[in-house]
Enzyme design. Structure first.
Site, PDB file in Angstrom:
ATOM      1  N   GLY A 198       0.849  -1.195   0.000  1.00 18.81           N
ATOM      2  CA  GLY A 198       0.000   0.000   0.000  1.00 18.81           C
ATOM      3  C   GLY A 198       0.878   1.236   0.000  1.00 18.81           C
ATOM      4  O   GLY A 198       1.867   1.290   0.727  1.00 18.81           O
ATOM      5  N   ARG A 221       1.140  -5.008  -5.774  1.00 22.06           N
ATOM      6  CA  ARG A 221       1.221  -6.298  -5.076  1.00 22.06           C
ATOM      7  C   ARG A 221       1.746  -7.275  -6.124  1.00 22.06           C
ATOM      8  O   ARG A 221       1.410  -7.153  -7.313  1.00 22.06           O
ATOM      9  CB  ARG A 221      -0.144  -6.759  -4.604  1.00 22.06           C
ATOM     10  N   SER A 276       5.865  -6.376   2.382  1.00 22.18           N
ATOM     11  CA  SER A 276       6.994  -6.024   1.519  1.00 22.18           C
ATOM     12  C   SER A 276       8.319  -6.306   2.222  1.00 22.18           C
ATOM     13  O   SER A 276       9.274  -6.792   1.610  1.00 22.18           O
ATOM     14  CB  SER A 276       6.931  -4.536   1.168  1.00 22.18           C
ATOM     15  N   ASP A 296      -0.920   2.552   8.513  1.00 23.08           N
ATOM     16  CA  ASP A 296      -1.533   1.961   9.715  1.00 23.08           C
ATOM     17  C   ASP A 296      -0.646   2.042  10.965  1.00 23.08           C
ATOM     18  O   ASP A 296      -1.117   1.813  12.064  1.00 23.08           O
ATOM     19  CB  ASP A 296      -1.814   0.469   9.492  1.00 23.08           C
ATOM     20  N   HIS A 319      -9.921   5.480   1.039  1.00 23.09           N
ATOM     21  CA  HIS A 319      -8.621   5.882   0.511  1.00 23.09           C
ATOM     22  C   HIS A 319      -8.290   7.358   0.682  1.00 23.09           C
ATOM     23  O   HIS A 319      -7.151   7.763   0.425  1.00 23.09           O
ATOM     24  CB  HIS A 319      -8.493   5.455  -0.944  1.00 23.09           C
ATOM     25  N   ARG A 373       1.215  37.765  27.146  1.00 24.42           N
ATOM     26  CA  ARG A 373       2.639  37.594  27.479  1.00 24.42           C
ATOM     27  C   ARG A 373       3.035  38.169  28.842  1.00 24.42           C
ATOM     28  O   ARG A 373       4.212  38.214  29.173  1.00 24.42           O
ATOM     29  CB  ARG A 373       3.495  38.258  26.406  1.00 24.42           C
ATOM     30  N   ILE A 433       4.618  28.012  19.554  1.00 26.16           N
ATOM     31  CA  ILE A 433       4.997  27.600  18.204  1.00 26.16           C
ATOM     32  C   ILE A 433       6.506  27.697  17.996  1.00 26.16           C
ATOM     33  O   ILE A 433       7.046  27.077  17.103  1.00 26.16           O
ATOM     34  CB  ILE A 433       4.258  28.418  17.116  1.00 26.16           C
ATOM     35  N   MET A 459       8.385  32.702  11.759  1.00 27.20           N
ATOM     36  CA  MET A 459       8.536  33.088  13.173  1.00 27.20           C
ATOM     37  C   MET A 459       9.526  32.152  13.882  1.00 27.20           C
ATOM     38  O   MET A 459      10.098  31.272  13.265  1.00 27.20           O
ATOM     39  CB  MET A 459       7.180  33.023  13.858  1.00 27.20           C
ATOM     40  N   ARG A 466      11.048  37.367  -5.021  1.00 27.48           N
ATOM     41  CA  ARG A 466       9.887  37.828  -4.249  1.00 27.48           C
ATOM     42  C   ARG A 466      10.112  37.475  -2.787  1.00 27.48           C
ATOM     43  O   ARG A 466      10.743  36.468  -2.482  1.00 27.48           O
ATOM     44  CB  ARG A 466       8.610  37.126  -4.710  1.00 27.48           C
TER      45      ARG A 466
HETATM   46  P1  ADP Z   1       2.464  -4.318   2.650  1.00 27.59           P
HETATM   47  O1  ADP Z   1       3.916  -4.281   2.310  1.00 27.59           O
HETATM   48  O2  ADP Z   1       1.852  -2.961   2.590  1.00 27.59           O
HETATM   49  O3  ADP Z   1       2.221  -5.061   3.944  1.00 27.59           O
HETATM   50  P2  ADP Z   1       1.550  -6.638   1.122  1.00 27.59           P
HETATM   51  O4  ADP Z   1       1.410  -7.493   2.325  1.00 27.59           O
HETATM   52  O5  ADP Z   1       0.497  -6.720   0.089  1.00 27.59           O
HETATM   53  O6  ADP Z   1       1.696  -5.094   1.482  1.00 27.59           O
HETATM   54  O7  ADP Z   1       2.941  -7.017   0.437  1.00 27.59           O
HETATM   55  C1  ADP Z   1       3.374  -6.366  -0.733  1.00 27.59           C
HETATM   56  C2  ADP Z   1       4.150  -7.324  -1.581  1.00 27.59           C
HETATM   57  O8  ADP Z   1       5.281  -7.825  -0.852  1.00 27.59           O
HETATM   58  C3  ADP Z   1       3.402  -8.568  -2.001  1.00 27.59           C
HETATM   59  O9  ADP Z   1       2.582  -8.359  -3.119  1.00 27.59           O
HETATM   60  C4  ADP Z   1       4.516  -9.521  -2.304  1.00 27.59           C
HETATM   61  O10 ADP Z   1       5.080  -9.246  -3.556  1.00 27.59           O
HETATM   62  C5  ADP Z   1       5.541  -9.174  -1.254  1.00 27.59           C
HETATM   63  N1  ADP Z   1       5.390 -10.075  -0.107  1.00 27.59           N
HETATM   64  C6  ADP Z   1       4.516  -9.964   0.912  1.00 27.59           C
HETATM   65  N2  ADP Z   1       4.665 -10.980   1.789  1.00 27.59           N
HETATM   66  C7  ADP Z   1       5.657 -11.747   1.308  1.00 27.59           C
HETATM   67  C8  ADP Z   1       6.282 -12.939   1.756  1.00 27.59           C
HETATM   68  N3  ADP Z   1       5.932 -13.539   2.887  1.00 27.59           N
HETATM   69  N4  ADP Z   1       7.261 -13.458   0.993  1.00 27.59           N
HETATM   70  C9  ADP Z   1       7.650 -12.871  -0.152  1.00 27.59           C
HETATM   71  N5  ADP Z   1       7.101 -11.735  -0.604  1.00 27.59           N
HETATM   72  C10 ADP Z   1       6.123 -11.184   0.092  1.00 27.59           C
END
Ligand code: ADP
Length: 728
Positions: free
Chosen positions: A10, A73, A106, A151, A283, A453, A512, A555, A637
């Protein structure tokens, strides 16, 4: 080094800032970076999806949401054959360093690629796809993960890239919903993101004062339907016109049954016969320009990623801890994340909360106390505590007062509000603040109690002593700037002369300028910073068609915090701080720098000057100098931003900081009252933790002639800001 960088999973606002920092830090150090498009898809497909990135390829992206590299993904990467292709493509570009910006999925993929690297290379050599020499040149894969997830579900770091921006979106939406709900006497159910993690729901409930928040880590038990209806009915009978129920996507009960928006809507309509409206934010929470915090944390983390890759060891996750980028073993973080998922799935919520870390525990505790509709128990030993402001207004003051009142009155104590700052204290403008008096005080900026103040002088002391005695004030909380800290000291100096001064005083930092001792952040500074950044974004946008340099004055008085952090967040090329002053030589050098930038094709230049950086080299002077001397290359400016920086509704960061500091201040003050300890303390956030500073130390902590702390944690960011803004 040859470094690959990708954004995956994401997307989250701030990913571009991280990418910019990776690319520019690497180039600065003489390395080469390949941007990999569409996450792991790019690694597997290679070719056009893996491109060498130059300095200018990441220009103008700091303020952009999403990710310019694209994200996706990729199922294929989950299988070994997919990762084999990825390894082959990486070797084709001589890549053996990888920065992955993404969520735990990821990062799990990156960890796996690292672990399998040796085996994958052996297989590629065996099948003749790569030569043994090439494989031997890349024996290990260096991996750094950066937490990209709105998140904030990765444990072991303070906050992930994008979650501050997501909180902004939620809080803006809920504020608006509150105003319409208030006019129509409605209940609103707002669903926020977070399937496995309730961070967004929890923090936005603290920031908005929502009556109810249901999150995966704190599921309601059997009979929750009755409790919810009773709570909302009580809210209505106690005078609230509108109520908000915040629901995390992953909300469920203790029996693991999901709690959905439509289910809660039907329940409330049937039982309470009220109009119930639903908003699913979706979203919207991911979109839009990143906040100043997300830009700056991403920048710090991106630069740290390049440093970390200079040594190849086990993969690390780099996240902010306090205000510093700290690498931790990626594997440990992923294991902990897995353990949290398991604990939640098995109904061990307490364990999941513990694993999320002490911040989450504390925020949940505060939420439970503040989420009450009416005051709780009475106290055996009720105290009379006064609350007031001192100094200039700062967004978040009202929230801090609200939290103090609710937390103290909730435990059976009496709170007295002192109006109009020190003037009110001298004139006895003091009255009780009851539970409902602070209803609706979460979101508005300004100061409902009033502030100015004024500081106490010798003439005022007798009157103050009389009022303290008359109102039987046993403890005092002052929320404000340097004037608050000076007043707290006055109490200690005067207690020998006036017994009524002999009470504990706690200062909550709010200005601030962010120039107070004992706290890395003061309430209000984040709002001012975001106000500056959004205006400067517009100013820069206005000039894209011309070759124009802006000199923007912000400031901060004698403290350059706002100037430097806004320069970092907007990609300014130059910054002028009171900590450094301004010399003419430097101005001439900067002028030449701007001129050569414009000659090389740059269209916008930006310098940010703190209002007190130099009494003679004013913003007007600098703009005139640049205009006159650079007129063949560019025009100039100036913009003096002025009081817009003190206004506006507080950001989620300032609101939650206000709540957190108020909670600590109240608890400590009650302890001091119980121990009859007339001390003066300042509460603050230092690193990740809250702490107290004995204000008798004030003289040692402050630079007396400048009215700012001797140590300022953010000053080292200056070098990073310059390094990333213009290529040597
Ligand atoms: P996020 O990184 O936001 O948690 P995802 O869980 O969808 O999102 O993971 C994104 C991508 O990372 C997946 O589409 C996949 O390519 C890779 N990925 C996720 N989990 C694994 C895993 N256990 N092993 C290998 N690649 C993974």
């Amino acid at each position: 080094m040859q470094i690959g960088v990708l954004t995956s999973g994401g997307d989250s606002p701030g990913m571009n800032a991280a990418l910019r920092a990776v690319v520019r830090s690497a180039i600065h150090k003489g390395h080469q970076v390949f941007g990999i498009r569409r996450g792991y898809v790019g690694l597997i497909e290679g070719g056009d999806l893996m491109v060498a990135l130059q300095w200018s390829d990441v220009a103008g992206i700091l303020q952009k949401g999403g990710t310019i590299l694209g994200s996706a993904r990729c199922q294929e990467f989950r299988q070994r054959p997919g990762r084999l292709k990825a390894a082959a493509n990486m070797l084709a570009c001589n890549l053996d360093r990888l920065v992955v910006i993404g969520g735990d999925g990821s990062l799990s993929g990156a960890q796996l690629l690292h672990e399998e690297w040796g085996g994958l290379l052996a297989e590629l050599v065996e099948s003749g796809q790569v030569t043994a020499e090439l494989a031997a040149r890349h024996p290990k894969l260096g991996v750094v993960g950066l937490p990209g997830s709105i998140d904030n579900d990765l444990p072991g770091i303070d906050v992930s890239i994008g979650s501050d921006t997501a909180l902004h979106r939620i809080v803006e939406a809920v504020d608006r919903i509150f105003s319409t709900a208030d006019s129509h006497q409605r209940i609103f159910i707002v669903e926020v993101m977070g399937r496995r993690c309730g961070y967004l729901a929890l923090m936005s409930s603290l920031a908005t004062g929502a009556e109810v928040a249901i999150l995966p880590e704190s599921p309601p038990g059997p009979g929750w339907e009755n409790e919810l209806c009773e709570k909302l009915a009580c809210a209505r009978s106690s005078g609230r016109k509108a109520s908000i129920v915040l629901l995390a996507e992953g909300a469920r009960d203790t029996q693991q049954n999901p709690i959905t928006v439509s289910q809660v809507k039907s329940l409330l309509e049937e039982r309470l016969h009220e109009e119930v409206r639903v908003t699913i934010l979706g979203h919207v929470q991911r979109g839009g320009a990143p906040t100043a915090f997300d830009r700056n944390q991403s920048t710090i983390l991106g630069a740290a990623a390049v440093d970390a890759l200079e040594q190849v060891g086990d993969p690390v996750l780099i996240g902010l801890h306090g205000n510093r980028a700290v690498p931790r073993p990626l594997k440990d973080c992923l294991n902990r994340s897995l353990a949290i998922d398991q604990a939640l799935a098995q109904g061990h919520e307490e364990q999941a909360v513990e694993l999320r870390g002490p911040h989450f525990v504390k925020a949940l505790q505060i939420r439970r106390n503040l989420g009450r509709i009416l005051p709780g128990q009475s106290s055996d030993k009720p105290y009379r505590i006064a609350v007031m402001h001192a100094g200039a207004p700062a967004p978040g003051l009202n929230m801090a007062v609200r939290a103090c009142v609710r937390l103290l009155v909730g435990q059976g104590h009496t709170v007295l509000g002192i109006r109009r700052g020190m003037k009110g204290l001298v004139e006895g403008d003091i009255s009780e603040l009851k539970w409902m008096d602070v209803s609706g005080w979460s979101s508005p900026g300004g100061a409902h109690l009033g502030t100015n103040r004024k500081v106490l002088t010798g003439h005022d002391l007798y009157a103050v002593a009389r009022h303290l005695e008359h109102f039987q004030i046993q403890g005092l909380i002052i929320i404000g700037g340097m004037a608050a800290y000076e007043t707290a000291e006055t109490f200690r100096q005067q207690e020998a002369h006036y017994p009524s001064f002999s009470i504990p005083v706690i200062c909550i930092p709010a200005t601030i300028d962010n120039n107070l001792p004992g706290s890395d952040f003061a309430i209000g500074a984040d709002t001012a910073l975001n106000s500056i950044v959004s205006v400067v974004d517009r100013i820069k946008q206005s000039a894209v068609a011309s070759r124009r340099c802006f000199v923007v004055e912000v400031m901060g008085r004698q403290c350059g915090y706002l100037a430097l952090t806004s320069a970092l967040a907007t990609g300014a090329e130059r910054v002028y701080l009171p900590e450094e002053g301004i010399e003419i030589e430097r101005l001439l050098k900067d002028l030449r720098g701007f001129a050569s930038g414009f000659q090389a094709g740059r269209r916008v230049g930006l310098a940010i000057r703190n209002e007190c950086a130099n009494p003679l080299y004013t913003t007007n002077f600098i703009a005139s100098l640049f205009e006159e001397e650079g007129k063949d290359e560019f025009d100039v400016r100036q913009a003096i931003l002025g009081h817009l920086q003190q206004g506006g509704d507080p950001t989620p960061f300032d609101r939650t900081l206000a709540v957190r500091l108020a909670a600590e201040a109240c608890q400590k003050l009650l302890e001091l009252c119980a121990e009859e300890q007339p001390q003066s303390l300042g509460v603050g956030l230092q690193g990740t933790w809250t702490s107290f500073t004995d204000l008798s130390e004030l003289g040692h902590l402050l630079d007396p002639s400048r009215g700012r702390p001797k140590k300022q944690w953010w000053l080292p960011l200056r070098e990073l800001m310059e390094r990333l803004a213009h290529q040597e």
